[in-house]
Design a protein around this motif. Sequence first.
Motif: not given
Length: 134
Positions: A30, A33-35, A38-39, A41-42
């Motif tokens: 992870i 991963f780009s921001h 990650r968003q 994923m969240a």
Amino acid sequence: FSGHRQVSKLTVDGNFVVQAFNSKGADIPIAGFSHGMRQLMATALIWSVTEQSRYDMPVFIDTPLARLDRGNQENLLVNYYPNTGKQVVLMATDSELDDRKLGLIYKHVARIVKIQNKDGNNAKFVPLRGKRVA
């Protein structure tokens, strides 16, 4: 994850460690991963929690479309936000949720409120588009 076919599964273990896996079951780090990824994923994790909960919890999302490409923004607006709960509060900037994007979710919206606070000390709520102020 439109445009990002690398992640097929997310898991959370008993220590709340999140892991991502590709379609062949291999672990994907992870940290790389780009921001935006990650968003996403969240958001996927929030969706899974709301689906598994016994309670119909309100969902609050700050800057819901930041860092995301257009395809993922539209996917969230059309498929996720209208279906994630009975009450979803999006705290978006005007650049995130322009008229075109708002049109994608407008029929699901109960209220639209703009917070004005020009001097930083006197916030006021202004209704937009004829919807009721919260």
